[in-house]
Design an enzyme around this catalytic site. Structure first.
Site, PDB file in Angstrom:
ATOM      1  N   CYS A  86      -0.829 -44.838  18.925  1.00 41.18           N
ATOM      2  CA  CYS A  86      -0.912 -43.447  19.400  1.00 41.18           C
ATOM      3  C   CYS A  86      -2.332 -42.914  19.230  1.00 41.18           C
ATOM      4  O   CYS A  86      -2.867 -42.235  20.110  1.00 41.18           O
ATOM      5  CB  CYS A  86       0.069 -42.558  18.642  1.00 41.18           C
ATOM      6  SG  CYS A  86       1.790 -43.038  18.801  1.00 41.18           S
ATOM      7  N   CYS A 108       0.652 -43.091  13.753  1.00 40.09           N
ATOM      8  CA  CYS A 108       0.861 -44.273  14.601  1.00 40.09           C
ATOM      9  C   CYS A 108      -0.467 -44.815  15.138  1.00 40.09           C
ATOM     10  O   CYS A 108      -1.141 -44.130  15.911  1.00 40.09           O
ATOM     11  CB  CYS A 108       1.786 -43.870  15.746  1.00 40.09           C
ATOM     12  SG  CYS A 108       1.830 -44.993  17.140  1.00 40.09           S
TER      13      CYS A 108
END
Length: 127
Positions: free
Chosen positions: A57, A54
């Site tokens: 992230c 991600c």
């Protein structure tokens, strides 16, 4: 016999899990130890649900680590990889990542979705 062996293994796991350091650094946990942490922590717990693939992230990860070191023992920061622990993310109805959830006394008190700044992390923990 199997039941006794299972109970001994489970008891050993609990003893190992509770002997883990509870210092300021963030750490990854599995679903069982997350539940244990949330229910036994004397300080607020900020949980980040994330995935290695991600991009947001990855962007926020260094901030989470830095924030965890800065808060010391005032609170705990726990990181849960949703790919490794899908049960934990399902249990907490995580639909987007990163998702940050603050828990006090085992109960969810606040949730933020997205790559949040440290200031918001502080607000989530009332620091």
């Amino acid at each position: 016999m199997w039941a006794v062996t299972g109970l001994i293994a489970w008891g050993g796991w609990i003893m190992i899990d509770t002997s883990l350091p509870t210092g300021p650094s963030s750490r990854s946990e599995n679903g069982g130890s997350l539940l244990w942490t949330l229910n036994t922590s004397k300080v607020p717990v900020l949980v980040e649900f994330y995935a290695d693939w991600c991009p947001p992230c990855k962007k926020v990860s260094p901030l989470v680590e830095e924030f965890s070191r800065e808060i010391g023992t005032k609170a705990r920061v726990v990181r849960i990889n949703i790919d490794d622990q899908p049960g934990a993310s399902n249990q907490h109805a995580v639909r987007s990542i990163p998702t940050f959830i603050t828990f006090k006394d085992g109960r969810e008190i606040r949730r933020e979705v997205g790559a949040i700044p440290k200031r918001v992390m502080e607000d989530m923990l009332d620091l």
